[in-house]
Design a protein around this motif. Sequence first.
Motif, short mmCIF file in Angstrom:
data_model
loop_
_atom_site.label_atom_id
_atom_site.label_comp_id
_atom_site.label_asym_id
_atom_site.label_seq_id
_atom_site.Cartn_x
_atom_site.Cartn_y
_atom_site.Cartn_z
N ALA A 97 0.84 -1.19 0.00
CA ALA A 97 0.00 0.00 0.00
C ALA A 97 0.88 1.25 0.00
O ALA A 97 1.98 1.24 0.55
N ALA A 98 0.39 2.30 -0.63
CA ALA A 98 1.15 3.56 -0.67
C ALA A 98 1.51 4.01 0.74
O ALA A 98 2.62 4.48 1.00
N ARG A 128 -6.01 -6.88 6.86
CA ARG A 128 -6.58 -6.75 5.52
C ARG A 128 -6.97 -8.11 4.94
O ARG A 128 -8.01 -8.23 4.29
N LYS A 129 -6.16 -9.12 5.20
CA LYS A 129 -6.53 -10.45 4.71
C LYS A 129 -7.79 -10.94 5.40
O LYS A 129 -8.70 -11.51 4.76
N THR A 134 -4.77 -2.45 -0.16
CA THR A 134 -6.07 -1.80 -0.03
C THR A 134 -6.53 -1.80 1.41
O THR A 134 -6.54 -2.86 2.06
N PRO A 135 -6.95 -0.65 1.96
CA PRO A 135 -7.42 -0.60 3.35
C PRO A 135 -8.74 -1.34 3.52
O PRO A 135 -9.49 -1.56 2.55
N PRO A 136 -9.08 -1.73 4.76
CA PRO A 136 -10.25 -2.57 5.00
C PRO A 136 -11.57 -2.05 4.43
O PRO A 136 -12.34 -2.82 3.85
N ASP A 137 -11.85 -0.76 4.60
CA ASP A 137 -13.13 -0.25 4.10
C ASP A 137 -13.22 -0.36 2.58
O ASP A 137 -14.28 -0.67 2.02
N ARG A 138 -12.11 -0.16 1.91
CA ARG A 138 -12.11 -0.28 0.44
C ARG A 138 -12.17 -1.75 0.02
O ARG A 138 -12.71 -2.07 -1.04
N LEU A 167 -15.26 -5.80 -2.88
CA LEU A 167 -15.88 -7.11 -3.04
C LEU A 167 -17.39 -6.99 -3.24
O LEU A 167 -17.99 -7.84 -3.92
N ALA A 168 -18.00 -5.96 -2.71
CA ALA A 168 -19.41 -5.70 -3.03
C ALA A 168 -19.55 -5.37 -4.52
O ALA A 168 -20.48 -5.84 -5.19
N ARG A 169 -18.62 -4.59 -5.05
CA ARG A 169 -18.64 -4.26 -6.48
C ARG A 169 -18.39 -5.51 -7.32
O ARG A 169 -19.00 -5.69 -8.38
#
Length: 406
Positions: A47-48, A310-311, A384-388, A393-395
């Motif tokens: 992650a950045a 995150r995993k 990718t952070p947790p909220d994203r 995955l919803a997308r």
Amino acid sequence: MSTRTSPPTLPFAARADTLVGSVIDSSTSLLAAQSHDIVRFAMGSPAAEAIPTEVLAEIGTKTIGAGSPDAFDYAATEGDMPLRVALLDELDGTSDATTLERLTITSGGMQGLDLAFKIFVDPGDLVVVESPTYTNGSATALSYQADLLEVAVDDDGMVVEALPELVERAGRTPKVIYTIPTFQNPSGATLSLARREQLLELAREWGSMLIDDDPYGLLRFAGSEVPTLHELADGDPLVYSVRTFSKIVAPGLRVGWLDTDPSLQRLLINAKQAMDTCTNLPAQRLLTGFLTGGHLDTHLATQRREYRLRKETMKEALTEHFDGVARWTDPEGGFFLWMTFEPAIDTEKLFEVALAEGVAFIPGNAFSPDRRFPDALRMCFASTPPDRIREGLARLRSAVDRLAGS
């Protein structure tokens, strides 16, 4: 004055037809061209916010600025001595502990792979690769006109016990065996200790070079440590170990290292001098400061905690959206999770729909020269952070439903 009416016939080398681009690397340009919001599970990078930018900038000011007038000069091809010594100290006491004469600094892990295939593979040689495997690794073997033999991967890594029969069927022993033994790219699987020992035995029986590509071994956040192939080999010259700072510090530095039998270093130097003369010296100096300043251990501890979170978030979101629709791996470290749809979905077709929905991944066929995984995909949870992750995955579920509806 003549006017050219048709394009010239260019004198390509025979190997030009074997040069395979990277779907993974190409995804960077593809995503940059998109104007809408995309959750990016595609590129396998930290992650950045995980890159220690401020620390590296501070080190740069001290070590590359006025205090180091030679920082922009050429370096020794085998690597800048201060970095080699600092790395040696950092590895002391680990499963990758080594000696100075075994270390060669490279321009990223990819150069380490290229050097291996350049030195050991002739056109037509048999090279064993995992299936699925890292796209760029198999592509590099193909660029030297190797014949690839794919070996399945399960939850315990490469199915080594299947190798003897596959090799017998091929009618010849492999010149090289290429493996990513720990938190494999793309599956996330880790080669078990029993299989590591068996793989070493087979390499010795066949006289095969064993390329031990381990970019993720320092990123274990669960489970028990497994000795590296380097440690188990105990100096066996058939084991060629490739490592990189790209996954544990910053990919843009493009610095990695090789751990090989000392007798190989002169050949590695000769081959590397025909490539780039030396690895970027300012980047080597930055990493020297990072290591000698004691930053790596603290940095890795932070990243392990974050990557575990995150995993676990990705697993929870997968269960919410895809329970009964797909299965997925459960890595104990690294960056990646591998997902297979049941019943099968064409993930190359899904990719286009998912991109429009605002989520990106790498389709499974990208990880097999024989395109054996049309119903699978790879996702990187590390970047990718947790909220994203939850949003992505919803997308992805919306994309799956949209594809099914079409």
